[in-house]
Design a protein around this motif. Structure first.
Motif, short mmCIF file in Angstrom:
data_model
loop_
_atom_site.label_atom_id
_atom_site.label_comp_id
_atom_site.label_asym_id
_atom_site.label_seq_id
_atom_site.Cartn_x
_atom_site.Cartn_y
_atom_site.Cartn_z
N GLU A 57 0.83 -1.22 0.00
CA GLU A 57 0.00 0.00 0.00
C GLU A 57 0.86 1.26 0.00
N ALA A 58 1.93 1.23 0.76
CA ALA A 58 2.78 2.42 0.93
C ALA A 58 3.45 2.87 -0.37
N VAL A 59 3.57 1.95 -1.33
CA VAL A 59 4.16 2.33 -2.63
C VAL A 59 3.08 2.46 -3.71
N GLY A 60 1.82 2.50 -3.28
CA GLY A 60 0.73 2.73 -4.22
C GLY A 60 0.12 1.49 -4.83
N GLY A 61 0.45 0.31 -4.31
CA GLY A 61 -0.09 -0.94 -4.84
C GLY A 61 -1.36 -1.38 -4.13
N GLU A 62 -1.96 -2.45 -4.64
CA GLU A 62 -3.16 -3.03 -4.02
C GLU A 62 -2.74 -4.15 -3.07
N TRP A 63 -3.05 -3.98 -1.78
CA TRP A 63 -2.56 -4.94 -0.79
C TRP A 63 -3.14 -6.34 -1.01
N GLU A 64 -4.33 -6.42 -1.63
CA GLU A 64 -4.96 -7.72 -1.87
C GLU A 64 -4.07 -8.62 -2.74
N ASP A 181 13.17 -7.72 6.70
CA ASP A 181 13.65 -7.12 5.45
C ASP A 181 12.85 -7.68 4.27
N ALA A 182 12.76 -9.00 4.19
CA ALA A 182 12.03 -9.65 3.10
C ALA A 182 10.56 -9.25 3.10
N SER A 183 9.96 -9.14 4.29
CA SER A 183 8.54 -8.77 4.39
C SER A 183 8.28 -7.42 3.72
N ALA A 184 9.09 -6.44 4.09
CA ALA A 184 8.90 -5.10 3.55
C ALA A 184 9.27 -5.05 2.06
N LYS A 185 10.36 -5.73 1.70
CA LYS A 185 10.82 -5.72 0.30
C LYS A 185 9.81 -6.41 -0.62
N VAL A 186 9.30 -7.55 -0.19
CA VAL A 186 8.31 -8.29 -0.98
C VAL A 186 7.07 -7.41 -1.23
N GLY A 187 6.63 -6.72 -0.19
CA GLY A 187 5.49 -5.81 -0.35
C GLY A 187 5.79 -4.75 -1.39
N GLY A 188 7.02 -4.23 -1.35
CA GLY A 188 7.43 -3.23 -2.33
C GLY A 188 7.46 -3.78 -3.74
N ILE A 189 7.98 -4.98 -3.89
CA ILE A 189 8.07 -5.63 -5.21
C ILE A 189 6.68 -5.81 -5.82
N VAL A 190 5.73 -6.25 -4.99
CA VAL A 190 4.36 -6.46 -5.49
C VAL A 190 3.72 -5.13 -5.90
#
Length: 340
Positions: A57-64, A181-190
């Motif tokens: 969400e923080a990078v403008g993506g859809e969390w779903e 680290d992976a948790s936040a990075k994966v969210g960013g990648i998506v």
């Protein structure tokens, strides 16, 4: 201040749990799947999946779209707990008997392995482009490698009287930092293709993960016993090498080091039936804690944890302002303000 944050974590956890439990259903062999479901059903805060979803969400993506990657992270976390409990021979986790205590070591190892393999099944189900899926996979694999390396270092530390601050920080970076680290990075990648945003989230996660463990170590020595849910000074009883202990050994005089070592790890095993009184143990542990306070070792570790949270939230400033970014910043602050 944190009530709204906890509410959001619980709300998102419902979506994660639904997918998580569908991946480890009640099926044959029943004993294997019962053992694998034991920790996920016992609860847990689901902080890491929340980080994945909120980072998206923080990078403008859809969390779903990040739910299955978030499930993968939680499965890796639970797998590590099952195996950690076997290595430490712990008997309880989340208020329940540990997996190996109920089903035996062999089945617990298999249950951990199943949770690990299911993490990659979760990634395969993610509804994201193939190139993003491949990058999520690469990130989770790297974190899993680091997790094992950190755990191996921690096991090796058990054979030694002391470890250096540098060694401890390297170990904890793998053991707890890597998965955050992976948790936040994966969210960013998506959620984005912006590399600056993805790297910022990775930096945030690494620092928050390390701070989380250091603060845990601080609480072990200063928290209220009822809130903590275990005796104060448990790490001293077990002889656990922490940043606090590393700082003490790098600063204490020889006489105080020897006094500390007489207690450190003395009650690692089961002392029931040996005529040892709990109050006597507590008195010895408090003397050891006083030695750590004498050299400012507890304050040193607490300040390092706070600095890491500050550094983590500084990294997020490149992201656009949003509710999700605020939630990540608030979560980081909570980690070094919590009392349990």
């Amino acid at each position: 201040m944190y009530d709204e944050l906890f509410k959001k974590i619980k709300e998102k956890a419902k979506f994660v749990d639904e997918k998580l439990l569908s991946l480890i259903p009640e099926k044959e062999p029943k004993i294997l799947y019962e053992a694998a479901r034991h920790y996920p059903l016992a609860g847990g805060k689901r902080v890491r999946p929340f980080v994945v979803l909120t980072a998206t969400e923080a990078v403008g993506g859809e969390w779903e779209k990040a739910i299955y990657p978030a499930v993968a992270i939680e499965l890796i976390h639970n797998y590590s707990l099952v195996h950690d409990d076997i290595m430490d021979m712990d008997e309880t986790r989340r208020g329940r008997p540990t997996v190996h205590k109920v089903w035996g070591i062999n089945m617990a190892i298999l249950a951990g392995d199943l949770l690990f393999s299911k993490a990659f099944e979760a990634i395969s189900r993610a509804e994201i482009p193939p190139e993003k899926k491949a990058r999520v996979l690469e990130t989770v694999v790297k974190a899993s490698n680091e997790l094992c390396e950190g755990q191996a270092m921690d096991l090796e530390f058990e054979k030694r009287d002391t470890v250096t601050i540098e060694e401890y920080m390297r170990m904890i970076s793998g053991k707890t930092g890597a998965l955050f680290d992976a948790s936040a990075k994966v969210g960013g990648i998506v959620g984005t293709d912006n590399e600056e945003y993805i790297n910022a989230l990775s930096t945030w996660g690494r620092n928050v993960g390390i701070a989380f463990q250091i603060w845990d170590d601080v609480l072990d020595l200063i928290a209220d016993e009822e809130k903590l849910g275990k005796p104060v000074g448990s790490d001293i009883r077990k002889g656990k090498k922490t940043l606090i202990v590393a700082h003490f050994f790098e600063n204490a005089d020889e006489k105080d080091k020897q006094k500390f070592l007489k207690v450190f790890g003395k009650y690692a095993g089961d002392v029931k039936g040996e005529g040892i009184i709990e109050e006597d143990i507590k008195a010895e542990v408090m003397e050891a804690i006083d030695l750590l306070k004498k050299y400012g070792s507890i304050d040193y570790a607490a300040n390092i944890a706070r600095e890491m949270v500050k550094k983590a939230n500084e990294a997020l400033k490149v992201l656009p302002e949003s509710e999700a970014r605020k939630d990540l910043e608030l979560l980081a602050r909570f980690i070094v303000e919590r009392e349990y």
